[in-house]
Design a protein around this motif. Structure first.
Motif, PDB file in Angstrom:
ATOM      1  N   GLU A  42      46.620  39.004  48.740  1.00  0.00           N
ATOM      2  CA  GLU A  42      46.443  39.155  47.293  1.00  0.00           C
ATOM      3  C   GLU A  42      47.710  38.828  46.521  1.00  0.00           C
ATOM      4  OE1 GLU A  42      45.646  42.830  44.110  1.00  0.00           O
ATOM      5  OE2 GLU A  42      45.202  43.105  46.252  1.00  0.00           O
ATOM      6  N   ILE A  43      48.864  39.106  47.110  1.00  0.00           N
ATOM      7  CA  ILE A  43      50.132  38.957  46.390  1.00  0.00           C
ATOM      8  C   ILE A  43      51.019  37.854  46.961  1.00  0.00           C
ATOM      9  CG2 ILE A  43      50.120  41.360  45.620  1.00  0.00           C
ATOM     10  CD1 ILE A  43      52.096  41.983  47.893  1.00  0.00           C
ATOM     11  N   ALA A  44      50.484  37.050  47.859  1.00  0.00           N
ATOM     12  CA  ALA A  44      51.303  36.037  48.535  1.00  0.00           C
ATOM     13  C   ALA A  44      51.945  35.047  47.571  1.00  0.00           C
ATOM     14  CB  ALA A  44      50.460  35.293  49.563  1.00  0.00           C
ATOM     15  N   PRO A  48      59.371  36.582  42.293  1.00  0.00           N
ATOM     16  CA  PRO A  48      59.789  36.750  43.677  1.00  0.00           C
ATOM     17  C   PRO A  48      58.987  37.826  44.392  1.00  0.00           C
ATOM     18  CG  PRO A  48      61.319  37.868  42.229  1.00  0.00           C
ATOM     19  CD  PRO A  48      60.347  37.156  41.337  1.00  0.00           C
ATOM     20  N   GLN A  49      59.083  37.859  45.695  1.00  0.00           N
ATOM     21  CA  GLN A  49      58.323  38.812  46.502  1.00  0.00           C
ATOM     22  C   GLN A  49      59.050  40.162  46.547  1.00  0.00           C
ATOM     23  OE1 GLN A  49      55.344  38.757  48.864  1.00  0.00           O
ATOM     24  NE2 GLN A  49      54.774  37.551  47.078  1.00  0.00           N
ATOM     25  N   ILE A  50      59.050  40.847  45.420  1.00  0.00           N
ATOM     26  CA  ILE A  50      59.690  42.158  45.335  1.00  0.00           C
ATOM     27  C   ILE A  50      58.704  43.166  44.774  1.00  0.00           C
ATOM     28  CG2 ILE A  50      62.033  41.252  45.087  1.00  0.00           C
ATOM     29  CD1 ILE A  50      61.772  41.700  42.054  1.00  0.00           C
ATOM     30  N   GLU A  59      45.016  41.172  32.571  1.00  0.00           N
ATOM     31  CA  GLU A  59      45.591  40.021  33.246  1.00  0.00           C
ATOM     32  C   GLU A  59      45.081  39.897  34.672  1.00  0.00           C
ATOM     33  OE1 GLU A  59      49.772  40.168  30.658  1.00  0.00           O
ATOM     34  OE2 GLU A  59      49.842  40.414  32.829  1.00  0.00           O
ATOM     35  N   THR A  60      45.263  38.730  35.247  1.00  0.00           N
ATOM     36  CA  THR A  60      44.824  38.496  36.621  1.00  0.00           C
ATOM     37  C   THR A  60      45.987  38.380  37.594  1.00  0.00           C
ATOM     38  OG1 THR A  60      44.768  36.103  36.224  1.00  0.00           O
ATOM     39  CG2 THR A  60      42.715  37.335  35.861  1.00  0.00           C
ATOM     40  N   ASP A  61      47.198  38.225  37.081  1.00  0.00           N
ATOM     41  CA  ASP A  61      48.359  38.070  37.947  1.00  0.00           C
ATOM     42  C   ASP A  61      49.286  39.269  37.809  1.00  0.00           C
ATOM     43  OD1 ASP A  61      49.868  36.879  39.866  1.00  0.00           O
ATOM     44  OD2 ASP A  61      50.150  34.993  38.791  1.00  0.00           O
TER      45      ASP A  61
END
Length: 340
Positions: A42-44, A48-50, A59-61
């Protein structure tokens, strides 16, 4: 019915705890989702990946970075603000939050990965939350990878053996600054918590959980330990900001002293090294040499503090300039001499 906010975070993350506690205090409807393997797809794409990652109802993101997220929530939800109404106090709140997010986190990271008992505890906590149900072999491999990765970053962020005495002295002074004041229903800027309180809470909650700093904190600051537990869910707190124009409370004055002693000299040296293209920044802190790689993000932190100070109305700047000067903060913040 409007969908609630969706907060993906990790309990070993100080910034996740900071934002979750802030949402709870502000009574903003949200769903807390631990970052496990089940949500990675879902969050790939999130950069940044934090953590924390926050998805707004419409929202969708996901958005990231706890400070911009806190200010976005401030703009959207007027009730139970976490930014003091007085503009001078709002600046001090910004300064202390930045100190917590960028300096106190070094204290947290140092204790978590420097001592073997803490690294043992942290690697298991992180892996068991992220990969619940992993078999023994996979769990052992993941823990070894996590430990190696995090300890491999220690020199990069300044958590070295040479810097350890500075970091641990800073922790002791932080506890001494807060223990007499943050207890019961007391907060930095009155009888209600500010963004600075939540930033300190996020880092200190980790220090109150990891074995070595937990022992130090419980011995040196038992009332602060209770305050941290109360901050986890302050949704029932009702309070007011301190009187506008008042002199800094003792806790604020003590924190400003730490900011002037440790954090701002570090920020200024970091900015000089970055701008000169140097591979290492070095500065004298507490009579010792502190060194690490320079970081662009912390150059932005210093610039943001200077812009915020310059953006204050003249009366607010002139009111807090003596306090900042006494604490050794003014020179680094007032680079353009706007307080004169």
């Amino acid at each position: 019915m409007t969908a609630p906010y969706r907060l993906i975070g990790s309990t070993p993350s100080p910034y996740s705890n900071k934002l979750r506690a802030l949402l709870r205090y502000r009574r903003i409807s949200h769903v807390w989702v631990p970052r496990t393997v089940a949500v990675e797809a879902e969050i790939a794409h999130v950069k940044p990946q934090i953590v924390p990652m926050l998805r707004f109802p419409e929202e969708t993101d996901y958005r990231v970075d706890s400070t911009p997220l806190a200010h976005a929530l401030e703009a959207r939800h007027g009730a139970r603000s976490v930014v003091p109404a007085d503009s001078a106090d709002a600046f001090l709140c910004h300064l202390i939050e930045d100190f917590a997010d960028e300096w106190v986190t070094k204290i947290m990271f140092h204790y978590r990965w420097y001592y073997a008992a803490d690294a043992d505890f942290a690697q298991a906590w992180i892996v068991d939350e992220h990969q619940p149900g992993a078999d023994a072999n996979r769990r052992a491999q993941a823990m070894a990878y996590m430990r190696e990765r995090q300890q491999g970053r220690m020199a990069l962020v300044g958590c070295t053996s040479d810097n350890a005495p500075i970091i641990e002295e800073s922790f002791a002074d932080l506890l001494a600054a807060l223990e007499p004041h943050l207890n019961g229903a007391a907060f930095l800027f009155g009888s209600r918590p500010s963004l600075a309180d939540f930033a300190l809470y996020g880092q200190l909650k980790m220090l109150a959980t990891d074995p070595t700093p937990q022992a130090v904190l419980r011995e040196k600051a038992p009332r602060l330990d209770v305050w941290l537990r109360a901050m986890d869910d302050a949704s029932g707190v009702e309070g007011d900001w301190r009187e506008s124009g008042a002199k800094p409370a003792p806790a604020i004055a003590a924190l400003l002293g730490l900011v002037g002693r440790d954090y701002l000299p570090f920020l200024a040296a970091n900015a000089r090294a970055w701008e000169a293209g140097e591979e290492e920044m070095a500065v004298q802190l507490r009579g010792r040499r502190y060194a690490q790689a320079p970081f662009r993000y912390q150059v932005k932190c210093l610039s943001a503090l200077r812009e915020a100070f310059a953006g204050l109305d003249a009366g607010s700047r002139q009111r807090i300039a003596p306090w900042l000067e006494t604490a050794g903060c003014l020179e680094a913040i007032d680079a353009q001499g706007v307080s004169a």
